[in-house]
Write an enzyme that holds these catalytic residues in place. Structure first.
Site, PDB file in Angstrom:
ATOM      1  N   GLY A  35       3.604  13.465   8.516  1.00 40.22           N
ATOM      2  CA  GLY A  35       2.289  12.736   8.771  1.00 40.22           C
ATOM      3  C   GLY A  35       1.511  13.355   9.463  1.00 40.22           C
ATOM      4  O   GLY A  35       0.794  12.863   9.945  1.00 40.22           O
ATOM      5  N   ASN A  37      -1.254  14.971   7.800  1.00 43.71           N
ATOM      6  CA  ASN A  37      -2.401  14.628   7.383  1.00 43.71           C
ATOM      7  C   ASN A  37      -2.889  13.266   8.069  1.00 43.71           C
ATOM      8  O   ASN A  37      -3.978  13.147   8.236  1.00 43.71           O
ATOM      9  CB  ASN A  37      -2.173  14.278   5.918  1.00 43.71           C
ATOM     10  CG  ASN A  37      -2.375  15.578   5.031  1.00 43.71           C
ATOM     11  OD1 ASN A  37      -3.676  16.020   4.677  1.00 43.71           O
ATOM     12  ND2 ASN A  37      -1.542  16.201   4.440  1.00 43.71           N
ATOM     13  N   ARG A 149       6.652   7.968  -3.252  1.00 43.37           N
ATOM     14  CA  ARG A 149       6.886   7.163  -4.186  1.00 43.37           C
ATOM     15  C   ARG A 149       5.840   7.152  -5.378  1.00 43.37           C
ATOM     16  O   ARG A 149       4.722   7.228  -4.888  1.00 43.37           O
ATOM     17  CB  ARG A 149       6.993   5.591  -3.483  1.00 43.37           C
ATOM     18  CG  ARG A 149       7.843   5.540  -2.460  1.00 43.37           C
ATOM     19  CD  ARG A 149       9.384   5.413  -3.123  1.00 43.37           C
ATOM     20  NE  ARG A 149      10.233   5.531  -2.156  1.00 43.37           N
ATOM     21  CZ  ARG A 149      11.767   5.335  -2.495  1.00 43.37           C
ATOM     22  NH1 ARG A 149      12.021   5.147  -3.460  1.00 43.37           N
ATOM     23  NH2 ARG A 149      12.487   5.335  -1.137  1.00 43.37           N
ATOM     24  N   HIS A 171      -2.752  16.074  -2.755  1.00 47.17           N
ATOM     25  CA  HIS A 171      -1.697  16.936  -3.415  1.00 47.17           C
ATOM     26  C   HIS A 171      -1.631  18.277  -3.146  1.00 47.17           C
ATOM     27  O   HIS A 171      -2.642  19.042  -3.222  1.00 47.17           O
ATOM     28  CB  HIS A 171      -1.718  16.796  -5.008  1.00 47.17           C
ATOM     29  CG  HIS A 171      -0.561  17.338  -5.763  1.00 47.17           C
ATOM     30  ND1 HIS A 171       0.762  16.581  -5.759  1.00 47.17           N
ATOM     31  CD2 HIS A 171      -0.576  18.434  -6.436  1.00 47.17           C
ATOM     32  CE1 HIS A 171       1.532  17.547  -6.247  1.00 47.17           C
ATOM     33  NE2 HIS A 171       0.782  18.326  -6.583  1.00 47.17           N
ATOM     34  N   ASP A 203      -4.334   7.105 -10.811  1.00 49.43           N
ATOM     35  CA  ASP A 203      -3.974   6.555 -11.872  1.00 49.43           C
ATOM     36  C   ASP A 203      -2.677   6.283 -12.090  1.00 49.43           C
ATOM     37  O   ASP A 203      -1.713   6.648 -11.552  1.00 49.43           O
ATOM     38  CB  ASP A 203      -4.929   7.010 -12.907  1.00 49.43           C
ATOM     39  CG  ASP A 203      -4.147   8.462 -13.646  1.00 49.43           C
ATOM     40  OD1 ASP A 203      -3.231   8.885 -13.254  1.00 49.43           O
ATOM     41  OD2 ASP A 203      -4.828   8.954 -14.630  1.00 49.43           O
ATOM     42  N   GLY A 205      -0.407   7.746 -14.063  1.00 50.65           N
ATOM     43  CA  GLY A 205       0.365   9.197 -14.451  1.00 50.65           C
ATOM     44  C   GLY A 205       0.800   9.798 -13.038  1.00 50.65           C
ATOM     45  O   GLY A 205       0.390   9.019 -12.018  1.00 50.65           O
ATOM     46  N   ASP A 207       0.094  12.208 -10.605  1.00 56.62           N
ATOM     47  CA  ASP A 207      -0.759  13.097  -9.893  1.00 56.62           C
ATOM     48  C   ASP A 207      -1.999  13.577 -11.206  1.00 56.62           C
ATOM     49  O   ASP A 207      -2.414  14.651 -11.254  1.00 56.62           O
ATOM     50  CB  ASP A 207      -0.097  14.363  -9.760  1.00 56.62           C
ATOM     51  CG  ASP A 207       0.785  14.217  -8.248  1.00 56.62           C
ATOM     52  OD1 ASP A 207       0.523  13.403  -7.608  1.00 56.62           O
ATOM     53  OD2 ASP A 207       1.950  14.833  -8.185  1.00 56.62           O
TER      54      ASP A 207
HETATM   55  C1  GAR Z   1       1.429  17.281   2.167  1.00 52.14           C
HETATM   56  O1  GAR Z   1       1.528  18.668   1.934  1.00 52.14           O
HETATM   57  C2  GAR Z   1       0.923  16.460   0.857  1.00 52.14           C
HETATM   58  O2  GAR Z   1      -0.046  17.357   0.296  1.00 52.14           O
HETATM   59  C3  GAR Z   1       2.081  16.460   0.072  1.00 52.14           C
HETATM   60  O3  GAR Z   1       3.195  16.251   0.925  1.00 52.14           O
HETATM   61  C4  GAR Z   1       2.807  16.802   2.460  1.00 52.14           C
HETATM   62  C5  GAR Z   1       2.978  15.683   3.417  1.00 52.14           C
HETATM   63  O4  GAR Z   1       2.622  16.247   4.591  1.00 52.14           O
HETATM   64  N1  GAR Z   1       2.157  15.403  -0.849  1.00 52.14           N
HETATM   65  C6  GAR Z   1       2.850  15.348  -2.062  1.00 52.14           C
HETATM   66  O5  GAR Z   1       3.516  16.439  -2.317  1.00 52.14           O
HETATM   67  C7  GAR Z   1       2.517  14.372  -3.033  1.00 52.14           C
HETATM   68  N2  GAR Z   1       3.054  14.687  -4.291  1.00 52.14           N
HETATM   69  P1  GAR Z   1       2.301  15.432   5.889  1.00 52.14           P
HETATM   70  O6  GAR Z   1       3.223  14.232   5.860  1.00 52.14           O
HETATM   71  O7  GAR Z   1       2.530  16.553   6.942  1.00 52.14           O
HETATM   72  O8  GAR Z   1       0.932  15.116   5.885  1.00 52.14           O
END
Ligand code: GAR
Length: 285
Positions: A35, A37, A149, A171, A203, A205, A207
């Site tokens: 988490g 982000n 998910r 992503h 959407d 699909g 990513d």
């Molecule tokens: C991030 O790098 C995000 O871009 C990626 O998971 C990580 C989560 O980090 N997302 C994906 O791979 C989705 N396909 P965080 O929990 O520290 O934010």
């Protein structure tokens, strides 16, 4: 938290001059893991760099560290246990008719139809639980931030219309390259000289939705997955916040032109400078 002063000034300019008439967005953030982000969005919301409030957090993982971050920020946080919903689907079937959903979904690839429908039934049950939690919060956007998910058209159609896209994702790769769960690993393993991060609408699909913003970072000969992830995450934080601010400012135009792929246009005179700031940031890390 560290951030480059130039970017702070740029975002502040937006907030200071346009703050009065700018709508603050209400966001849900969906997470599965650490988490960071989410933390970046919480920090920026607090200190005025984000024109949005995180009003609810949901995880599919009871042990996600991001749940602690939500709780420290006093944001309501929930867990939806997908395993339970898949189990219920196995024994009690689907809560909706699945045939048309199965025809529009592009995430479940099982050739065996019965198995695929069972999986879809579990997904729909879990997504109904997500929707039941989310809707009372009267959200503007649902932000996936490390949510592992896949989402089905059941969830997407609940929030999207032809002209409105309300689910966004960050992503860790330069889409359409390297979709899926291992963006940094796949970028490095392929031998790329540059990596990228992408913010896009979701959407049906994996990513594949319309891209809102992308930026790149260099990959040096001494890099490993940890070092590029560290560099990339700094960019992720900047991009996600900027895209949300563009949405708040009404600067993201959706171009859904007939036979062409739906795409977006950013109407911001500072766009070239913002892009340059992102690249400068990537070189400084
Ligand atoms: C991030 O790098 C995000 O871009 C990626 O998971 C990580 C989560 O980090 N997302 C994906 O791979 C989705 N396909 P965080 O929990 O520290 O934010």
């Amino acid at each position: 938290m560290s951030f480059p002063p130039f970017n702070y000034v740029l975002l502040s300019k937006h907030l200071l001059h346009k703050g009065e008439d700018m709508k603050r967005l209400r966001l849900a953030v969906l997470i599965s893991g650490s988490g960071t982000n989410l933390q970046s969005l919480l920090d920026r919301s607090q200190d005025g760099r984000l024109a949005a409030d995180v009003v609810v957090v949901i995880s599919d993982n009871f042990y996600a560290q991001g749940l602690l971050r939500a709780s420290a920020a006093k944001i309501p946080a929930y867990v939806v246990n997908y395993k339970t919903h898949h189990q219920e689907a196995k024994y009690s079937g689907s809560i909706i008719a699945l045939d048309s959903l199965d025809q529009t979904q592009r995430i479940l690839k099982q050739p065996d139809k019965a198995l695929r429908l069972q999986k879809l039934a579990g997904l729909v049950r879990a997504e109904k639980a997500l929707i039941d939690i989310l809707d009372p919060y009267e959200l503007d956007y649902i932000c996936l931030a490390g949510f592992t998910r896949l989402v089905s058209p059941y969830f997407i159609n609940h929030y999207n219309s032809k002209s409105e896209h309300r689910i966004i994702n960050i992503h860790p790769a330069m889409l359409p390259s390297f979709p899926g769960l291992h963006g940094y690993e796949d970028t490095l393993a392929y031998g790329c000289r540059w990596g990228g991060v992408t913010v896009h609408f979701v959407d049906s699909g994996e990513d594949t939705g319309p891209i809102i913003a992308q930026s790149i970072y260099p990959i040096w000969r001494t890099d490993d997955v940890d070092s590029i992830r560290k560099r990339g995450l700094q960019l992720e934080y900047e991009l996600y916040a900027q895209c949300i601010n563009w949405l708040a400012e009404g600067k993201v135009e959706i171009l859904s032109g007939g036979p062409f792929r739906t795409s977006t246009l950013i109407n911001d005179e500072d766009y070239p400078q913002i892009l340059k700031n992102w690249v400068d940031l990537a070189f400084s890390k």
